[in-house]
Motif scaffolding. Structure first.
Motif, PDB file in Angstrom:
ATOM      1  N   SER A  66     -15.627  -6.147  21.915  1.00 17.71           N
ATOM      2  CA  SER A  66     -15.314  -5.208  20.834  1.00 17.71           C
ATOM      3  C   SER A  66     -14.433  -4.084  21.344  1.00 17.71           C
ATOM      4  CB  SER A  66     -16.590  -4.598  20.269  1.00 17.71           C
ATOM      5  OG  SER A  66     -17.426  -5.600  19.776  1.00 17.71           O
ATOM      6  N   ASP A 123     -13.674  -9.011  14.882  1.00 16.49           N
ATOM      7  CA  ASP A 123     -14.730  -8.641  15.814  1.00 16.49           C
ATOM      8  C   ASP A 123     -16.056  -9.248  15.365  1.00 16.49           C
ATOM      9  OD1 ASP A 123     -16.262  -7.572  17.773  1.00 16.49           O
ATOM     10  OD2 ASP A 123     -16.011  -5.478  17.184  1.00 16.49           O
ATOM     11  N   GLU A 124     -16.378 -10.381  15.925  1.00 15.86           N
ATOM     12  CA  GLU A 124     -17.601 -11.104  15.559  1.00 15.86           C
ATOM     13  C   GLU A 124     -17.818 -11.138  14.048  1.00 15.86           C
ATOM     14  OE1 GLU A 124     -21.034 -10.610  17.872  1.00 15.86           O
ATOM     15  OE2 GLU A 124     -19.966  -9.758  19.571  1.00 15.86           O
TER      16      GLU A 124
HETATM   17 MG   LIG Z   1     -19.002  -6.501  19.950  1.00 16.43          MG
END
Ligand SMILES: [Mg+2]
Ligand SMILES: Nc1ncnc2c1ncn2[C@@H]1O[C@H](COP(=O)(O)OP(=O)(O)OP(=O)(O)O)[C@@H](O)[C@H]1O
Lengths: 258, 241
Positions: A48, A178-179
């Motif tokens: 991240s 991000d995920e």
């Molecule tokens: Mg992350």
């Protein structure tokens, strides 16, 4: 080097410290035009943070980020580094789409207004112009019927698709994810991955931090394994998943693919 | 002792006139206090420590001391700065300063209740600070802030009665003057109480209306926005029109 030849995203030797904790210890990453790169790695490895350094939501302590040949965040001039103005940073960000794990939709406006807001506020479009593009993007993510729904009334998968439409509406040069499926119920993961796959198929340059190894294997041109703030190993999906070289990657894969 | 409300009837016009001053004092100081409070709330949530501390100190000082003291202080201290203030301007200044302190805290709580991720999402599409405040933070903060803000507005309105101590002829002082010349304290105070109740009830009504207006999920998109965003091709819009 002309713009057409330069890589779409270039991050060089990015370092980032939070207090005394080194989240990124000098990470470099190059993404070609239209390429899809998946970032994998254990929790806390810095995925991240790397994405957030690329669009300057975090200011890296050092290192250079370029998108389509243009610097993001700071400009180097004869060896001197000067920070970009808030206006320049915002201008660069408008060309970098970002999709967050927790969707981060604005709850006080409807789905289509979420998609249109950047167009009216950043690109200065009129409401009818913005609405037209927003409708097209809502259709693109399969939610034409949900334009007037408020985020609260959408499922997690639908919210994330609206978030993708919101980013795409800006016609960004690159997309950072991000995920995007980590906060979703398992049965909703597929619809989001499907949309991402179609965005990739349309030629978008993408970096995707993900725990979805199936997606990485299928869609990625390159997979980067991060651990402890370092980019430990990078390569084609086959190479990373079937032929991991480093111990750390082998151990990680054993754990997640078990 | 027998009650005699005819006295109250006789003096009602005088008291209503004083009520106008009370309303004016409440509205003006609340407006000034809100404006300053908004700027201060932004300062209080700023990334600059000096600014945060300066605002924090202001709130600490003005919330930590009585409004009554502010009133006397502004009234009597002004000559030290080479100006003599009439009672009304002094009251406006003192009550605005104290209102600003409370409103800073109230508005700050609203701003901070907006999730950081939403601000990041706005930054990520390239929105600048001012636009983010206007389009993302303020609309949500306003809704969160309505109940505490209106509670404070109501106390503030009642607190205008304190201005009587520096001879502002608002409702409280006027009532006192009327009953000290007519010896009908109970009657006059009852009427004054009723007038305050009417004022604060209006504010309660305003609060309900604002809460209803800003409950966006319940209300859905407004008709105007539907027309703008969904276009004339949308069947439901045509039916409504
Ligand atoms: Mg992350
Ligand atoms: N704002 C911050 N302040 C302090 N520490 C932070 C901050 N942001 C991240 N970190 C730390 O930096 C490290 C890397 O975090 P990061 O979120 O980049 O990891 P990640 O690879 O994305 O993990 P996950 O898979 O859990 O999302 C973590 O140890 C985290 O606690």
């Amino acid at each position: 080097m002309t713009q057409a030849e330069s890589p779409m995203i270039e991050a060089r030797d990015i370092r980032k410290t939070f207090g005394t904790f080194q989240a990124l210890k000098g990470v470099s990453l190059t993404v070609g035009r239209g390429e899809v790169v998946c970032l994998i790695g254990p929790s806390g490895s810095g995925k991240s943070t790397l994405l957030r350094c690329i669009n300057h939501l975090e200011t890296p302590d050092s290192g250079v980020v370029r998108v389509d040949g243009q610097p993001v965040g700071s400009v180097e001039n004869n060896g001197r580094t000067t920070r970009m103005s808030a206006r320049q940073v915002a201008q660069m960000r408008s060309q970098i789409g970002m999709v967050f794990q927790m969707f981060n939709l604005w709850p006080h406006i409807s789905a289509i207004e979420n998609v249109a807001l950047g167009l009216t506020e950043v690109k200065g479009m009129s409401v009818p112009q913005a609405a037209k593009i927003a409708r097209e993007q809502m259709e693109r993510v399969g939610l034409a019927a949900k334009c007037d729904a408020f985020p609260e009334h959408l499922s997690g998968g639908q919210r994330q698709r609206v978030a993708i439409a919101r980013a795409l509406a800006m016609e960004p040069k690159v997309m950072l994810f991000d995920e995007p499926t980590s906060a979703l119920d398992p049965e909703l993961v597929g619809e989001v991955l499907q949309v991402m796959e179609s965005v990739a198929a349309d030629g978008m340059t993408m970096i995707v931090a993900t725990h979805e190894m199936g997606f990485a294997r299928k869609v990625a041109d390159k997979v980067v394994f991060m651990d402890d703030g370092n980019d430990v190993e990078a390569g084609a999906p086959d190479q990373i998943f079937d032929n991991p070289k480093s111990d750390r990657l082998q151990r990680f894969l054993n754990k997640v693919l078990a | 002792m027998e009650l005699d409300f005819s006295v109250a009837w006789t003096y009602l016009p005088v008291m209503l006139e004083a009520t106008l001053l009370t309303i004016m004092l409440a509205l003006v100081t609340q407006t000034i206090g809100t404006s300053i409070g908004f700027v201060f709330a932004l300062g209080r949530t700023s990334r600059f420590g000096v600014l945060r501390f300066a605002v924090w100190s202001y709130v600490w000082l003005f919330r930590g001391t009585p409004v009554l003291l502010h009133l006397f202080f502004v009234y009597y201290a002004a000559p030290l700065f080479g100006v003599t203030l009439d009672a009304l301007p002094a009251a406006i200044i003192a009550m605005s300063l104290s209102s600003a302190a409370y409103n800073t805290e109230i508005l700050r709580s609203g701003i901070q209740a907006v999730h950081k991720g939403q601000i990041e999402a706005a930054e990520a599409v390239g929105m600048r600070y001012g636009r983010i405040v206007r389009r993302v933070v303020a609309p949500q903060a306003i809704r969160i802030v309505i109940p505490p803000y209106m509670s404070n507005f109501i106390s503030h309105t009642k607190n205008t009665s304190l201005a009587s101590v520096i001879t502002v002829p608002e409702l409280m002082l006027t009532s006192q003057m009327v009953y000290s010349s007519t010896y009908r304290a109970i009657e006059i105070l009852s009427v004054a109480g009723l007038i305050y109740l009417v004022l604060t009830s209006c504010l309660t009504g305003l609060q309900l209306w604002l809460e209803r207006r800003t409950s966006y999920e319940a209300r859905g998109m407004s008709r105007r926005r539907r027309r703008q965003f969904l276009g004339a091709s949308d069947a439901s819009v045509r039916m409504e029109a």
